[in-house]
Design a protein around this motif. Structure first.
Motif, PDB file in Angstrom:
ATOM      1  N   LEU A 309      16.327  17.938  14.731  1.00  0.00           N
ATOM      2  CA  LEU A 309      16.977  16.624  14.681  1.00  0.00           C
ATOM      3  C   LEU A 309      17.235  16.182  13.246  1.00  0.00           C
ATOM      4  O   LEU A 309      18.264  15.569  12.945  1.00  0.00           O
ATOM      5  CB  LEU A 309      16.109  15.584  15.405  1.00  0.00           C
ATOM      6  N   ASP A 312      20.300  17.870  12.016  1.00  0.00           N
ATOM      7  CA  ASP A 312      21.507  17.224  12.527  1.00  0.00           C
ATOM      8  C   ASP A 312      21.746  15.905  11.806  1.00  0.00           C
ATOM      9  O   ASP A 312      22.901  15.523  11.558  1.00  0.00           O
ATOM     10  CB  ASP A 312      21.376  16.981  14.033  1.00  0.00           C
ATOM     11  N   PHE A 339      22.289  10.227  18.551  1.00  0.00           N
ATOM     12  CA  PHE A 339      21.181  10.581  19.445  1.00  0.00           C
ATOM     13  C   PHE A 339      21.184   9.768  20.734  1.00  0.00           C
ATOM     14  O   PHE A 339      21.185  10.327  21.841  1.00  0.00           O
ATOM     15  CB  PHE A 339      19.843  10.401  18.712  1.00  0.00           C
ATOM     16  N   THR A 342      24.063  10.408  23.182  1.00  0.00           N
ATOM     17  CA  THR A 342      23.965  11.732  23.795  1.00  0.00           C
ATOM     18  C   THR A 342      22.983  11.726  24.956  1.00  0.00           C
ATOM     19  O   THR A 342      23.284  12.221  26.051  1.00  0.00           O
ATOM     20  CB  THR A 342      23.520  12.769  22.752  1.00  0.00           C
ATOM     21  N   VAL A 343      21.799  11.172  24.741  1.00  0.00           N
ATOM     22  CA  VAL A 343      20.795  11.117  25.804  1.00  0.00           C
ATOM     23  C   VAL A 343      21.256  10.219  26.938  1.00  0.00           C
ATOM     24  O   VAL A 343      21.078  10.537  28.121  1.00  0.00           O
ATOM     25  CB  VAL A 343      19.442  10.635  25.236  1.00  0.00           C
ATOM     26  N   PHE A 360      18.554  16.814  23.490  1.00  0.00           N
ATOM     27  CA  PHE A 360      19.449  16.725  22.337  1.00  0.00           C
ATOM     28  C   PHE A 360      19.535  18.066  21.619  1.00  0.00           C
ATOM     29  O   PHE A 360      20.631  18.509  21.238  1.00  0.00           O
ATOM     30  CB  PHE A 360      18.958  15.639  21.378  1.00  0.00           C
ATOM     31  N   HIS A 361      18.405  18.726  21.445  1.00  0.00           N
ATOM     32  CA  HIS A 361      18.383  20.045  20.812  1.00  0.00           C
ATOM     33  C   HIS A 361      19.251  21.031  21.582  1.00  0.00           C
ATOM     34  O   HIS A 361      20.056  21.779  20.999  1.00  0.00           O
ATOM     35  CB  HIS A 361      16.941  20.556  20.727  1.00  0.00           C
ATOM     36  N   VAL A 384      28.376  17.354  25.623  1.00  0.00           N
ATOM     37  CA  VAL A 384      27.346  16.810  26.512  1.00  0.00           C
ATOM     38  C   VAL A 384      27.746  16.991  27.966  1.00  0.00           C
ATOM     39  O   VAL A 384      26.954  17.440  28.800  1.00  0.00           O
ATOM     40  CB  VAL A 384      27.097  15.314  26.221  1.00  0.00           C
TER      41      VAL A 384
END
Length: 424
Positions: A309, A312, A339, A342-343, A360-361, A384
């Motif tokens: 993270l 990134d 972050f 995305t989640v 996320f990874h 995503v």
């Protein structure tokens, strides 16, 4: 039969009183149990739903239960990866008034599994190596704080996915002891016992056809010793260099940071004529990357997840032209615009499959893959959506079943299977 229960806990949960303490743990009814995978244990262990969480209950002798409870509390205060103790319950009696064993209660470690649940028929040889690497790091961390384990094994460890690796957590501290500092003999005994136990456990898996034929059980055991010695020397060994090579100090600290450890203090001494310098870490704390990410964003994640993270975050700063801005401001911007969206883009019913940082990874990995295949950069929202439909939707739920490939989850109807999903 009236119970005279004694509950020792830092924060007692009144719901504990509702559990059937007048029954031996092996006889507890299914309606109070959470059917999670259990590792091999010399004691009866059961998982129970309680107040919206899952706890692990182990029947054990009273004096041993109190001792392990205190050890786990001390290890938690030292920030060593281990299960969190809830309490000890004594004074149990059955319907006939016969005395029942005391129990040790700990919190269930979410997204974790015992090693036997990770070793499916599809296990790759490198997965076994990654588990051993994780156990070596755990053993080094325990020894650094003066903890003598006394029964190092895969069976006494839980594993959680950490980016492309695993993190190991101590589960059973029954035979352990905490000292100010361990002797070489104590450390060597733990290492030798770990090697012997691991080889035996892997051979047992091989006999049950749960291990890839390419896995060298003895080689894996030897690899643990090598990995441990390498880490221990890097973290505690002294390095000598000429006084003019001061860059070696920064290089030494950077090497320790790459291993995932923070350096709080260094001891540097010169020889009589001042030509050479001796450098040795004095205070070494694990979690360099996770500590830094937490300070910047408030995200509390595993070490290698944090490393990914942070990488990134650096890429985000470069892509948005914020390299010269304050790190804290950039981190807040990345959290809000990269972050969290995305989640949040992952459907709610699929988020429980993996930890948010792991999702996320894996999205970043998937984005690189689809971009390479397309021949151009794929926007994050598009990556995503592709990850959710083509990868995550087909993954097993790692909150209760970690490491098995899609399509190879054991059936709940199979009486030989220890792998079940936790109903929520």
């Amino acid at each position: 039969m009236t119970q005279n229960l004694q509950i020792t806990a830092a924060r007692p949960d009144p719901a504990l009183l509702d559990l059937p303490w007048d029954l031996p743990l092996a006889s507890w009814p299914d309606d109070v149990l959470a059917a999670l995978p259990r590792g091999i244990s010399r004691h009866v262990v059961r998982f129970v739903r309680l107040s919206g969480r899952v706890i692990a209950i182990k029947e054990i002798g009273e004096s041993v239960a109190y001792r392990e409870y205190e050890l786990l509390r001390r290890l938690n205060r030292l920030d060593v990866p281990s299960v969190v103790p809830v309490g000890v319950i004594t004074g149990r009696r059955d319907a006939n008034g016969e005395r029942l064993e005391a129990v040790l209660v700990t919190e269930h470690l979410q997204f974790s599994l015992p090693y036997r649940a990770l070793f499916s028929q599809a296990l790759r040889p490198d997965t076994a190596t990654r588990l051993i690497d994780a156990l070596a790091v755990l053993l080094v961390r325990l020894h650094l704080v003066g903890f003598y384990w006394g029964d190092v094994s895969l069976s006494n460890t839980l594993f959680r996915r950490d980016a492309e690796t695993f993190s190991a957590y101590l589960v059973d501290a029954e035979t352990g002891d905490l000292h100010r500092e361990l002797t070489r003999g104590q450390r060597n005994y733990d290492i030798d016992l770990a090697r012997t136990n691991i080889i035996g456990e892997l051979m047992d898996l091989a006999a049950g056809e749960m291990l890839d034929e390419e896995v060298d059980e003895i080689g894996i055991g030897d690899a643990l010793v090598e990995r441990y010695n390498e880490l221990w020397e890097a973290l505690t060994g002294a390095e000598y260099f000429v006084a003019d090579d001061r860059w070696r100090v920064d290089a030494h600290i950077e090497r320790l940071n790459r291993l995932g450890f923070d350096v709080g203090e260094l001891e540097m001494t010169t020889d009589i004529d001042g030509t050479t310098v001796r450098i040795q870490p004095k205070v070494v704390d694990a979690g360099h990357h996770s500590n830094r990410l937490f300070r910047l964003t408030g995200l509390d994640v595993q070490e290698n997840q944090a490393r990914r993270l942070l990488n990134d975050l650096d890429s985000y700063a470069a892509a948005t032209g914020q390299q010269n801005d304050g790190e804290q401001l950039v981190a807040h911007d990345w959290l809000r615009k990269a972050f969290e969206p995305t989640v949040s883009a992952v459907p709610r019913e699929l988020r429980r499959k993996l930890e948010p940082a792991q999702i996320f990874h894996e999205v970043l990995d998937h984005r690189w893959y689809v971009s390479e295949r397309a021949g151009h950069d794929i926007p994050l929202p598009e990556a995503v959506a592709s990850y959710v439909e083509n990868v995550l939707r087909h993954r097993p739920d790692e909150k209760s079943l970690l490491g098995l490939p899609p399509g190879e989850q054991p059936s709940e109807d199979d009486p030989e299977s220890d792998y079940f999903h936790l109903s929520t």
